[in-house]
Scaffold this motif. Structure first.
Motif, mmCIF file in Angstrom:
data_model
loop_
_atom_site.group_PDB
_atom_site.id
_atom_site.type_symbol
_atom_site.label_atom_id
_atom_site.label_comp_id
_atom_site.label_asym_id
_atom_site.label_seq_id
_atom_site.Cartn_x
_atom_site.Cartn_y
_atom_site.Cartn_z
ATOM 1 N N LYS A 494 0.866 -1.177 0.000
ATOM 2 C CA LYS A 494 0.000 0.000 0.000
ATOM 3 C C LYS A 494 0.906 1.231 0.000
ATOM 4 O O LYS A 494 1.673 1.446 0.929
ATOM 5 N N VAL A 495 0.790 2.044 -1.051
ATOM 6 C CA VAL A 495 1.737 3.151 -1.228
ATOM 7 C C VAL A 495 1.109 4.493 -0.868
ATOM 8 O O VAL A 495 1.619 5.221 -0.013
ATOM 9 N N VAL A 496 0.002 4.848 -1.500
ATOM 10 C CA VAL A 496 -0.677 6.118 -1.202
ATOM 11 C C VAL A 496 -2.184 5.922 -1.313
ATOM 12 O O VAL A 496 -2.657 4.919 -1.865
ATOM 13 N N LYS A 497 -2.930 6.890 -0.790
ATOM 14 C CA LYS A 497 -4.385 6.920 -0.956
ATOM 15 C C LYS A 497 -4.755 8.263 -1.565
ATOM 16 O O LYS A 497 -4.446 9.309 -1.002
ATOM 17 N N VAL A 498 -5.411 8.209 -2.712
ATOM 18 C CA VAL A 498 -5.708 9.443 -3.454
ATOM 19 C C VAL A 498 -7.210 9.549 -3.709
ATOM 20 O O VAL A 498 -7.900 8.528 -3.800
ATOM 21 N N TYR A 536 6.279 6.404 -3.459
ATOM 22 C CA TYR A 536 5.550 7.287 -2.540
ATOM 23 C C TYR A 536 5.942 8.747 -2.787
ATOM 24 O O TYR A 536 5.079 9.633 -2.822
ATOM 25 N N ASP A 537 7.217 8.988 -2.989
ATOM 26 C CA ASP A 537 7.695 10.370 -3.130
ATOM 27 C C ASP A 537 7.084 11.070 -4.334
ATOM 28 O O ASP A 537 6.721 12.255 -4.246
ATOM 29 N N PHE A 538 6.945 10.379 -5.473
ATOM 30 C CA PHE A 538 6.399 11.103 -6.628
ATOM 31 C C PHE A 538 4.868 11.002 -6.748
ATOM 32 O O PHE A 538 4.266 11.591 -7.642
ATOM 33 N N LEU A 539 4.247 10.265 -5.799
ATOM 34 C CA LEU A 539 2.781 10.213 -5.777
ATOM 35 C C LEU A 539 2.190 10.976 -4.585
ATOM 36 O O LEU A 539 0.987 11.233 -4.545
ATOM 37 N N ASN A 540 3.020 11.337 -3.646
ATOM 38 C CA ASN A 540 2.549 11.862 -2.364
ATOM 39 C C ASN A 540 1.655 13.089 -2.495
ATOM 40 O O ASN A 540 0.653 13.227 -1.780
ATOM 41 N N ASP A 541 1.992 14.010 -3.398
ATOM 42 C CA ASP A 541 1.201 15.246 -3.498
ATOM 43 C C ASP A 541 -0.243 14.983 -3.934
ATOM 44 O O ASP A 541 -1.134 15.800 -3.678
ATOM 45 N N LEU A 542 -0.496 13.813 -4.555
ATOM 46 C CA LEU A 542 -1.868 13.483 -4.970
ATOM 47 C C LEU A 542 -2.759 13.153 -3.777
ATOM 48 O O LEU A 542 -3.988 13.090 -3.915
ATOM 49 N N GLN A 543 -2.150 12.956 -2.602
ATOM 50 C CA GLN A 543 -2.934 12.643 -1.403
ATOM 51 C C GLN A 543 -3.554 13.880 -0.760
ATOM 52 O O GLN A 543 -4.430 13.761 0.101
ATOM 53 N N ASP A 544 -3.119 15.057 -1.156
ATOM 54 C CA ASP A 544 -3.573 16.307 -0.536
ATOM 55 C C ASP A 544 -5.081 16.499 -0.740
ATOM 56 O O ASP A 544 -5.566 16.549 -1.869
#
Length: 696
Positions: A494-498, A536-544
């Protein structure tokens, strides 16, 4: 009698269907509890759906093989009782929706006219036995697994040892070491092997998906084919007795193995061997009747778009081990197709194929035994049905469960986002039409019916909450899963939640990075090399979620603002803790035991008596407000509370009485004695219960 009751030739099936009809009537008359009724209808393939007052019907298609007469029958039933739509599941079943509960016995009887069953398609039973869709035609297979899957399915259907387990039990067969049957995520998985010229299987045990995926253990590196049924019987007996029953979330066999370990599990299986009647079950593979292709001249056809035809051939034609034949993979969007197409497909396959289609684990259709010179003709005919979309089993072929369309447990849309992602792939990444190495799967909730956590790229339906406490549909992005072959696999992280509307952008970034940096590696290897934090680092901003727009609150495929609605899940059945119905069930089980005894099926008679003993003990414990869980726990509790205290005198301990089941061979004399003991035990606990009620 109702008309459908007299039309069923098989008396066993007739009894099943009449029992369902009677229990429906008892339920309507308030004579049977809703929870008790639910467990019964689930084991008959009748499943509640998201929309109130209607049912989903799951139709069992063992190892995915469907004859054309059966396909026509299913289509006719769907037209009459449903809405004319058929849904292929990731377990090679067919589901139809919006069915009136009162018409389900009649529906079932119609299906049985062509040997199609609903029995044990849902509930805490052995579910549909799945297999590689290319079984019998695979160029790499050591032998056809179909006869073995068929024999195992038939042996355990209606078998008393697996009718009321703590949870469902899933079985698969893989034709080759590629493990296309996905043995590693099943309760039991069989992989075809040849050792010293002898047919056999590698046996995997206690795998599973859900919120806590577990990789199956190797139970045996090789067993001969006559051992696969006895081995599974031992596993089922252990699971039935020691498996969790109180907490649904922990009731799968993978948790039992996790708790006690593989060595202890093997010891428990060994303790059951004396009770197993058949130590060897020979399966006559030569007696299995395989479909035979017709011999017909190829009609002349005119291909209007040669480029489209060439692309389709490069992605949808499957080599076949029989000379002069190929199989055709039909990509079925979301696994959904309609009855008009089903009939036309059946007609086509009857006249020019082998009278058989295969349903696949990726919700598609395979047409085997197509003569090579008939491929252009099949293309033109399938084109009329809209069945020539390129990309069968390729990256663009996304698997998705029904999600919030019909499922009680759906949290966010899986079908809507699937359609959007396929559209994006076609438009922006056409090279993925031919890519076999990338697998994308989507589930509407954590239960993983879409198998998202075994995919290279997976999406799971969830929700996100804004600082203003507004709720929007979301997708958890999972990466790095994959089938490595021969029972080996990796589960996704599980990497990110968007927010759901950012799902396409998340996939776009993942693919762009993969294209730029993988240097020919497969995705599972590339992910392992880079690691979770890299993605995670290049997907993280999509979690905002501080900047959500109005459209972010509307799920894919919907027009209205998202509202989180989760019903009661039925995919594993329910636990019934009602004293009166438990005593009634004990009576029924003793009657079933006596019937089996008369039929000289002594092992079944003994197991029915065993379940009656457990049931009766559980009823009395519940009457004393004692919480119950596993069968083994119930037996221990009963001794502690009733026998050791002197409240009930059996002349022995309850454990000594009941555990005779695995200390004696299933002979006629032992069966007679054991049934008698269960009868006497029921009378004793009922007498105690009645005496206590008088005192009160």
């Amino acid at each position: 009698m109702k008309s459908f009751e007299t039309e069923i030739e098989n008396p066993i099936v007739q009894k099943d269907i009449i029992e369902l009809a009677n229990k429906i009537q008892l339920f309507h008359n308030g004579k049977i509890d809703e929870e008790k009724f639910r467990s019964l209808r689930l084991a008959r393939g009748v499943y509640g759906q998201r929309q109130e007052g209607v049912q989903m019907i799951r139709i069992k298609v063992p190892y995915g093989k469907l004859k054309t007469n059966q396909l026509r029958r299913i289509a006719a039933v769907s037209d009459e009782y449903s809405r004319g739509r058929l849904h292929i599941t990731t377990r090679q079943d067919i589901q139809i929706h919006y069915v009136d509960l009162n018409r389900t016995p009649e529906l079932w009887s119609e299906l049985e006219k062509d040997d199609v069953t609903l029995r044990e398609a849902c509930g805490n039973v052995v579910r549909n036995v799945t297999a590689s869709e290319t079984a019998g035609i695979d160029v790499d297979e050591p032998f056809d697994v179909s006869p073995y899957a068929d024999a195992l399915y038939k042996f355990f259907l209606r078998n008393p040892i697996c009718q009321e387990m703590g949870r469902k039990f899933k079985v698969s067969f893989s034709s080759t070491d590629k493990d296309t049957g996905l043995s590693y995520l099943h309760d039991i998985g069989y992989i075809a092997k040849i050792k010293d010229g002898v047919r056999g299987f590698k046996v995997m045990v206690a795998g599973g998906l859900g919120s806590q995926p577990r990789h199956a253990d190797v139970l045996f590196d090789f067993v001969e084919t006559d051992k696969i049924i006895p081995i599974m019987e031992g596993v089922l007996r252990v699971f039935d007795r020691y498996g969790e029953r109180k907490s649904r979330a922990k009731a799968r066999m993978k948790f039992l193995l996790k708790d006690i370990g593989l060595d202890a599990f093997k010891t428990l299986i060994a303790e059951e061997q004396k009770a197993i009647e058949f130590k060897s079950v020979a399966i006559d593979a030569d007696a299995y009747v395989a479909s035979k292709p017709v011999s017909v001249l190829a009609p002349q056809v005119d291909i209007k778009d040669e480029a489209a035809f060439s692309l389709w051939k490069s992605t949808n034609i499957i080599p076949q081990k029989q000379d002069g034949y190929v199989a055709i993979g039909v990509k079925v969007l979301l696994g959904d197709f309609y009855t008009d197409k089903a009939r036309l497909l059946a007609n086509l396959v009857d006249k020019y194929g082998a009278g058989e289609v295969r349903l696949t684990l990726r919700q598609n259709i395979v047409i085997p035994f197509v003569k090579e010179d008939l491929v252009p003709f099949f293309y033109t005919e399938l084109e009329k049905l809209g069945f020539v979309e390129a990309g069968y089993n390729k990256a663009i072929d996304i698997t998705a469960c029904p999600g919030t369309d019909t499922c009680n447990l759906g949290i966010a849309s899986s079908t809507g986002i699937s359609v959007e992602l396929e559209r994006m792939l076609k438009a922006e990444y056409p090279q993925y039409l031919k890519n076999e190495d990338l697998v994308i799967k989507i589930s509407g909730c954590m239960n993983a019916c879409g198998q998202h956590n075994m995919a290279n790229i997976g999406f799971q339906g969830m929700t996100v909450r804004t600082p203003d406490k507004l709720v929007a549909p979301a997708l958890q992005v999972l990466l790095g899963g994959g089938n490595l072959g021969d029972g080996n696999a990796a589960f996704a992280d599980k990497v990110v939640k968007v927010p759901s509307k950012r799902g396409p952008e998340a996939l776009r970034r993942i693919l762009n990075d993969f294209e730029a940096n993988a240097n020919g590696k497969q995705f599972v290897d590339y992910y392992k090399e880079k690691g979770e934090k890299y993605f995670y680092d290049f997907l993280n901003d999509l979690q905002d979620v501080t900047n959500l727009a109005k459209e972010d609150f509307i799920d894919w495929g919907e027009e209205k603002k998202y509202v989180k609605e989760i019903g009661i899940g039925e995919c594993a059945g329910v636990v019934i803790d009602l004293i009166a119905t438990l005593f009634f069930e004990s009576e029924e089980k003793i009657e079933n035991a006596k019937t089996s005894f008369e039929d000289e099926v002594y092992s079944s008679a003994i197991y029915y008596a065993y379940t009656s003993l457990v049931n009766s003990a559980k009823a009395l414990l519940l009457a004393e407000n004692k919480k119950t869980n596993t069968h083994a726990g119930i037996i221990k509790q009963f001794d502690e509370f009733f026998i050791e205290s002197g409240k009930i005198n059996l002349g022995t301990s309850f454990s000594e009485l009941i555990y005779q089941i695995n200390k004696n061979a299933p002979t006629k004399d032992f069966a007679l004695s054991y049934i008698s003991n269960s009868d006497k035990f029921l009378a004793a606990v009922r007498a105690y219960r009645e005496a206590e009620q008088v005192k009160a």
